[in-house]
Design an enzyme around this catalytic site. Structure first.
Site, PDB file in Angstrom:
ATOM      1  CG  ASP A  11      19.944  -1.845 -11.718  1.00 58.53           C
ATOM      2  OD1 ASP A  11      20.393  -0.724 -11.562  1.00 58.53           O
ATOM      3  OD2 ASP A  11      19.917  -1.945 -13.264  1.00 58.53           O
ATOM      4  CB  SER A  12      17.413   2.162 -11.290  1.00 57.22           C
ATOM      5  OG  SER A  12      18.328   1.966 -12.300  1.00 57.22           O
ATOM      6  CE1 TYR A  43      15.232   4.319  -9.033  1.00 52.09           C
ATOM      7  CE2 TYR A  43      17.289   3.644  -7.644  1.00 52.09           C
ATOM      8  CZ  TYR A  43      15.979   3.518  -7.833  1.00 52.09           C
ATOM      9  OH  TYR A  43      15.126   2.798  -7.243  1.00 52.09           O
ATOM     10  N   GLY A  44      19.518   7.890 -12.818  1.00 54.27           N
ATOM     11  CA  GLY A  44      20.721   8.619 -13.415  1.00 54.27           C
ATOM     12  C   GLY A  44      20.615  10.260 -13.436  1.00 54.27           C
ATOM     13  CB  CYS A  75      21.788   0.648  -9.193  1.00 56.74           C
ATOM     14  SG  CYS A  75      21.417   2.161  -9.804  1.00 56.74           S
ATOM     15  CG  ASN A  76      27.804   1.631 -12.049  1.00 55.82           C
ATOM     16  OD1 ASN A  76      28.936   1.757 -11.667  1.00 55.82           O
ATOM     17  ND2 ASN A  76      26.816   0.622 -12.520  1.00 55.82           N
ATOM     18  CB  THR A  77      22.749   6.063 -10.163  1.00 56.38           C
ATOM     19  OG1 THR A  77      23.208   6.191 -11.504  1.00 56.38           O
ATOM     20  CG2 THR A  77      22.288   7.135  -9.868  1.00 56.38           C
ATOM     21  CD  GLU A 152      15.804   0.727 -19.718  1.00 57.17           C
ATOM     22  OE1 GLU A 152      14.393   0.141 -19.723  1.00 57.17           O
ATOM     23  OE2 GLU A 152      16.467  -0.133 -18.867  1.00 57.17           O
ATOM     24  CB  THR A 191      23.479  -1.417 -14.810  1.00 58.97           C
ATOM     25  OG1 THR A 191      22.581  -0.261 -14.780  1.00 58.97           O
ATOM     26  CG2 THR A 191      23.457  -1.621 -13.099  1.00 58.97           C
TER      27      THR A 191
HETATM   28  N1  DGL Z   1      21.184   1.608 -12.977  1.00 65.57           N
HETATM   29  C1  DGL Z   1      21.690   2.573 -13.413  1.00 65.57           C
HETATM   30  C2  DGL Z   1      23.145   2.872 -13.285  1.00 65.57           C
HETATM   31  O1  DGL Z   1      23.988   1.809 -12.903  1.00 65.57           O
HETATM   32  C3  DGL Z   1      21.406   3.117 -14.877  1.00 65.57           C
HETATM   33  C4  DGL Z   1      19.947   3.380 -15.109  1.00 65.57           C
HETATM   34  C5  DGL Z   1      19.449   4.295 -14.240  1.00 65.57           C
HETATM   35  O2  DGL Z   1      19.872   5.802 -14.759  1.00 65.57           O
HETATM   36  O3  DGL Z   1      18.605   4.178 -13.612  1.00 65.57           O
HETATM   37  O4  DGL Z   1      23.759   4.053 -12.842  1.00 65.57           O
END
Ligand code: DGL
Length: 283
Positions: A11-12, A43-44, A75-77, A152, A191
């Site tokens: 994950d990010s 990352y988003g 990580c979704n992004t 966060e 996430t």
């Molecule tokens: N992990 C990123 C997601 O699930 C969220 C946090 C980020 O923007 O890095 O999209």
């Protein structure tokens, strides 16, 4: 645990520990290595090219340095923008969270209309729209960029967070109704959002029902991703015997803020994350 199957989770940041938690519950005999790219989060708000480079570096660390035999991109992004790039970067099977999320939406919805909350980059990629459409669903995606910083900050039960959630959901419902959608399912496409689930469900409960008076189901992809991981990565059941317990081997790595990861990570994992190791993946 010499013979254990090693599964890498990326994950990010540490929000992906919600996915790791679901994986541990199903495969307690596996060995898990988790990498959180906390130095380069979020990352988003970044471009596809940058997310792909960062995510590929983390994936290579998990496979080459930690011996991961399969990877779950929590990580979704990164799943939305870089799944192909990650797959090209490592010689092991890679599973993202978008497809399992869309499958969970299909299982949950009665109307076939689905709402998605996610980061800016995930929404701009329209990966959820494509995956939902592949499941025969209509979807409407909304970027909710304020939610990751609030989580966060640890503000998961805070009046400010609740108000922000209310504004986003009102806008999303309004846009959906304007399009004639009868949405009955909300996908948490990030996430961090499962940590806001109580707030999100409370706000939905307080909102006036749309004109069809249907209720809204909230789903996150952690559970369906873990189920897909079991099918893909543990077909022989080697990692599944026994109950989830403290004995499951988990090693966590982060590119920054190890103390914060240790402090806040337990909320996502549902148990202490233990000693987090600092790694340097470059700039
Ligand atoms: N992990 C990123 C997601 O699930 C969220 C946090 C980020 O923007 O890095 O999209």
């Amino acid at each position: 645990m010499k013979d254990a199957r090693t599964i890498g989770v990326f994950d990010s940041g540490f929000g992906g520990l919600t996915v790791l938690r679901a994986l541990v519950e199903r495969m307690p005999q596996a060995r898990f290595v988790f990498a959180g790219d906390t130095a380069r989060l979020p990352y988003g708000s970044k471009s596809r090219r940058t997310v792909a480079r960062y995510a590929a570096e983390s994936a290579q660390f998990l496979v080459r340095a930690q011996g991961a035999e399969s990877l779950v991109i929590a990580c979704n992004t990164a799943s939305a923008l870089a799944l192909d790039a990650i797959q090209d970067a490592v010689p092991v099977p890679v599973l993202g969270v978008i497809e399992p999320g869309a499958q969970a939406a299909r299982a949950a919805t009665a109307t076939g209309d689905v709402l998605v909350m996610a980061t800016d980059a995930t929404v701009q990629s329209h990966a959820y729209r494509a995956a939902c459409s592949g499941q025969g669903l209509r979807s409407l995606e909304k970027a909710c960029p304020l939610l990751v910083p609030l989580v966060e900050e640890g503000w998961t039960e805070h009046a400010v967070t609740e108000e922000v959630v209310r504004i986003y959901l009102n806008e999303l419902r309004g846009e959906a109704e304007a399009k004639g959608m009868l949405a009955d399912t909300l996908v948490l496409g990030c996430t961090h959002y499962p940590l806001l689930r109580p707030v999100i469900e409370r706000v939905i409960e307080q909102m006036p029902r749309d004109r069809s008076a249907i209720a809204m189901r909230v789903i996150d992809s952690a559970e369906s991703t873990a189920e897909a991981a079991v099918r893909l990565f543990d077909a022989d059941g080697r990692a599944q015997a026994g109950a989830a317990g403290a004995e499951t081997e988990i090693r966590c790595f982060a590119t920054d803020s190890v103390e914060k990861f240790e402090r806040l990570g337990s909320r996502f994992l549902g148990r202490p994350v233990g000693k987090v190791e600092l790694i340097d993946l470059g700039g």
